[in-house]
Design an enzyme around this catalytic site. Structure first.
Site, PDB file in Angstrom:
ATOM      1  N   ARG A   1       0.858  -1.136   0.060  1.00  0.00           N
ATOM      2  CA  ARG A   1       0.090  -0.092  -0.148  1.00  0.00           C
ATOM      3  C   ARG A   1       1.060   1.372  -0.069  1.00  0.00           C
ATOM      4  O   ARG A   1       0.548   2.421  -0.394  1.00  0.00           O
ATOM      5  CB  ARG A   1      -0.893  -0.021   1.129  1.00  0.00           C
TER       6      ARG A   1
ATOM      7  N   ASP B   1      -2.223  -5.041   3.006  1.00  0.00           N
ATOM      8  CA  ASP B   1      -3.139  -5.901   3.685  1.00  0.00           C
ATOM      9  C   ASP B   1      -4.633  -5.801   3.206  1.00  0.00           C
ATOM     10  O   ASP B   1      -5.019  -4.996   3.040  1.00  0.00           O
ATOM     11  CB  ASP B   1      -2.961  -5.581   5.139  1.00  0.00           C
TER      12      ASP B   1
END
EC number: 2.5.1.7
Length: 431
Positions: free
Chosen positions: A95, A119
């Protein structure tokens, strides 16, 4: 790349001294922000984990040189960089690829980002990044990728619609290069945001209000070269407190960054775990009561995460496992991510007494004797929480998809084995 497994023989007490790694959530924005200056930057205490390695590959792909001169020392030199299309395969791994928006916009005036990965813990909005960068003068278009364009960044009075850590970091980096003064309001103030701001100041930026929810940035800054050490990871320290508690082990956490541990220590004290400070070391004695502290009047207590300086969301998974080993009842309220609690079914299968009320709340009744089991790590923090459960359980556990744990915790198997744990990594690590 072969998937990684941890085979854990539980029930061993630990002892000794362990030092936390540098903060992953500081290292990622700081590596990205090193693209702001055309001068060399030396970063020390960088955690050598999957996420930092991936981001290093990404910054090399835009023309920066980045060399590991020691195990945890990284030298970055972004003399000339180009806002090429970033590799979608690399971006989908982490991310943190979104953190390249601010520095590349500042240096190149444009950046095209594929959707960032990371995640799977629920929806994670990008709106705050877009709103902040638009207010600083960027034009943003979204198709199958995000396109940011700004021939010139201009200081502005920016109010973030939520105190997002990564959006605060992107806005902060862009504001350093913007013409004029920027007010960042409702900004995140976590230790890793402070670390990034202090790094930018070391480069030559002028920032007021570091550690508060309003930062004032006087731009544009003339940036030079610097050597900067990443601060210790307070989330890893919290994980180690939980580990010491569930194994009833005495641990010394060296160079723990105790100034950032107040809310974490308070959260664990609610579970009957009291730590002692010696200089910058944190001592977790083995003779803990492990008795959940009722609220005044004998009411069931609640532990909830909130924006800094309150108890951090990244430690909720660890706190849940720790509570299974403590006597009493507590409500855990995870407010930020709607999928983060779904790993509790693995703990229930191991013998924990937990009622999952909804995606955000769970009631834990302890203490429970956990039995070894086979499980899959869904994300970094739940993976570490499962490792805690496995280390204190009776029998042997297998943790599949342990790659996720290694995205956030450097050589954690080796470091815990040095304290007396029995964790076998499959395949074995080379070098």
């Amino acid at each position: 790349m072969a998937p990684i497994q941890y085979i854990v023989e539980g029930g061993h007490r630990l002892s000794g001294t362990i030092e936390p790694s540098g903060n992953k959530n500081s290292a990622l924005p700081i590596i990205a922000a090193a693209l702001l200056t055309e001068h060399p930057v030396t970063l020390q205490n960088v955690p050598r984990i999957r996420d930092t390695e991936t981001l290093v590959e990404l910054i090399r792909s835009v023309g920066a040189s980045a060399e590991w001169t020691a195990r945890n020392t990284l030298v970055i030199h972004a003399k000339s960089i180009r806002a090429a299309d970033l590799d979608p395969e690399l971006c989908v791994r982490i991310r943190a690829s979104i953190l390249l928006a601010g520095p590349l916009l500042a240096r190149c005036g444009e950046v095209m980002l594929p959707p960032p990965g990371g995640d799977v813990i629920g929806r994670r909005r990008l709106d705050t990044h877009v709103l902040a960068l638009e207010q600083l003068g960027a034009k943003v278009t979204a198709t199958d990728r995000l396109e940011f364009r700004a021939p010139k960044l201009t200081g502005a009075d920016v109010f973030l619609d939520e105190p997002s850590v990564t959006a605060t970091e992107n806005a902060l980096v862009a504001a350093v290069a913007a013409e004029g003064t920027t007010y960042l309001r409702n900004a995140a103030s976590e230790p890793h945001v402070q670390d990034l701001a202090n790094f930018l100041v070391a480069l030559g930026a002028r920032i007021e209000g570091i550690g508060t929810n309003t930062m004032i940035v006087h731009g544009p800054a003339t940036l030079g070269s610097t050597t900067y050490a990443i601060q210790p990871d307070h989330i890893e320290v919290g994980s180690l407190i939980g580990l010491a508690a569930v194994t009833r082990s005495p641990l010394r956490i060296a160079r723990a960054g105790v100034e950032h541990l107040r809310s974490i220590r308070m959260g664990f004290e609610r579970l009957g775990i009291v730590c002692r400070v010696e200089g910058d070391d944190l001592i977790v004695p083995s003779n803990q009561t492990l008795k959940i502290q009722d609220d005044f009047g004998g009411h069931v207590p609640k532990l909830e995460d909130q924006p800094w300086p309150a108890f951090p969301a990244d430690l909720m998974s660890i706190a849940i496992v720790t509570a299974t080993q403590c006597e009493g009842v507590i409500l855990m309220f995870e407010k930020m991510f709607e999928s983060r609690m779904f790993f509790v079914d693995k703990l229930i299968a191991m013998g924990a007494r937990i009622v999952l009320c909804d995606p955000h709340r769970a009631i834990i009744a302890g203490s429970s004797r956990l039995r070894g089991a086979s499980m899959i790590s869904p994300d970094i923090r739940a993976g570490m929480a499962m490792l805690l459960a496995a280390v204190c359980a009776e029998g042997t556990s297998t943790i599949n998809n342990a790659d996720q744990i290694e995205r956030g915790y450097e050589r954690i198997d080796e470091r815990l084995n040095a304290l007396g744990a029995k964790i076998k990594r499959v395949p074995e690590r080379k070098g």
